[in-house]
Design an enzyme around this catalytic site. Structure first.
Site, PDB file in Angstrom:
ATOM      1  N   CYS A  14      46.628  28.562  54.220  1.00  0.00           N
ATOM      2  CA  CYS A  14      46.861  30.005  54.066  1.00  0.00           C
ATOM      3  C   CYS A  14      47.279  30.693  55.383  1.00  0.00           C
ATOM      4  CB  CYS A  14      45.606  30.678  53.516  1.00  0.00           C
ATOM      5  SG  CYS A  14      45.824  32.463  53.338  1.00  0.00           S
ATOM      6  N   LYS A  41      38.172  27.592  42.323  1.00  0.00           N
ATOM      7  CA  LYS A  41      37.387  28.511  43.161  1.00  0.00           C
ATOM      8  C   LYS A  41      35.910  28.446  42.770  1.00  0.00           C
ATOM      9  CE  LYS A  41      41.316  31.671  43.403  1.00  0.00           C
ATOM     10  NZ  LYS A  41      41.920  32.887  42.885  1.00  0.00           N
ATOM     11  N   GLU A  70      40.854  40.994  52.861  1.00  0.00           N
ATOM     12  CA  GLU A  70      42.188  41.428  53.305  1.00  0.00           C
ATOM     13  C   GLU A  70      42.351  41.155  54.813  1.00  0.00           C
ATOM     14  OE1 GLU A  70      45.065  42.491  51.748  1.00  0.00           O
ATOM     15  OE2 GLU A  70      43.995  41.851  49.978  1.00  0.00           O
TER      16      GLU A  70
END
Ligand SMILES: N[C@@H](CCC(=O)N[C@@H](CS)C(=O)NCC(=O)O)C(=O)O
Length: 229
Positions: A14, A41, A70
């Protein structure tokens, strides 16, 4: 969660996780990582991640951690709370402009997602051109470097280092022409690639994992690389 130090909930590929990792390293902050499988997940992750996405930053606080989500929010929190070198300009106007370029980095990542996952030749070409246009815009914004804002590494560098990392593999597979003639962008890519915080943001098997990801998606990029061979 109940952590003893800051914990970055991560995924090996990521680019948003890498931003936070780079900022933590640049600031010399000790942290732990916990990797999760985004294709399965775990329940504990789904309970604490409002959007079901990484990165998360678990911040020790009393009996249970505070969870931040975020990447931009996490990076700004680290900038406000951790010592070390500031990664944002002191001037509010310049800082606001840097935040705009961070958002430009996120938009570039959206183009990249299409570029690396599509099986469709026409869509691949659309994304290739979109990426070339993004980097041409950056070429006009850059000065003498070596970093985005000159000699000092900034948050914008932490955002673009993971973007450029993709191309270490992609350009080895297939010369896309995306970076042709972009002298300043190419120098910036090189400076970021050898920065310790950037190198340490991924595991040694990053390229193997990225290659496996392309294979799983049957990416058109691989077909182009076979054609070029
Ligand atoms: N806007 C988010 C984007 C994060 C993101 O897209 N993370 C991806 C991995 S790179 C993710 O967790 N995807 C899982 C999913 O969407 O189910 C940020 O900046 O943190």
């Amino acid at each position: 969660m109940h952590s003893k130090t800051l914990t970055l909930i991560s995924h090996h590929l990521c680019p948003y996780v890498q931003r936070a990792s780079i900022v933590l390293s640049e600031k010399g902050v000790a942290f732990e990582r916990r990797y999760i499988d985004l294709s399965a997940k775990p329940d504990w992750f789904l309970r604490i991640s409002p959007l079901g996405k990484v990165p998360l930053l678990a911040v020790p606080r009393g009996r249970s951690d505070a969870i931040l989500f975020e990447s931009a929010v996490i990076c700004e929190y680290l900038e406000e709370t951790q010592g070390g070198v500031p990664l944002h300009p002191a001037d509010p106007l310049l800082r606001a402009r840097h935040r705009g370029w961070m958002e430009f980095g996120s938009s570039t990542l959206a183009d990249l997602w299409g570029y690396e996952t599509t099986t469709d030749e026409a869509l691949f070409e659309v994304r290739r051109q979109a990426l070339a246009a993004k980097f041409t815009t950056l070429e006009q914004e850059l000065d003498d470097g070596p970093y985005f804002a000159g000699s000092q590494f900034s948050m914008v560098d932490a955002v673009f280092a993971p973007v450029f990392r993709y191309f270490e593999l992609f350009e080895a597979l297939f010369d896309s022409g995306i970076f042709d003639g972009l002298v300043r962008v190419n120098a910036w890519r090189q400076a970021l690639a050898v920065r310790p915080s950037v190198m340490e943001a991924v595991t040694d098997d990053y390229q193997d994992r990225l290659m496996a990801f392309l294979c799983r998606h049957d990416a058109h990029l691989l077909a182009r690389s076979r054609l070029a061979a």
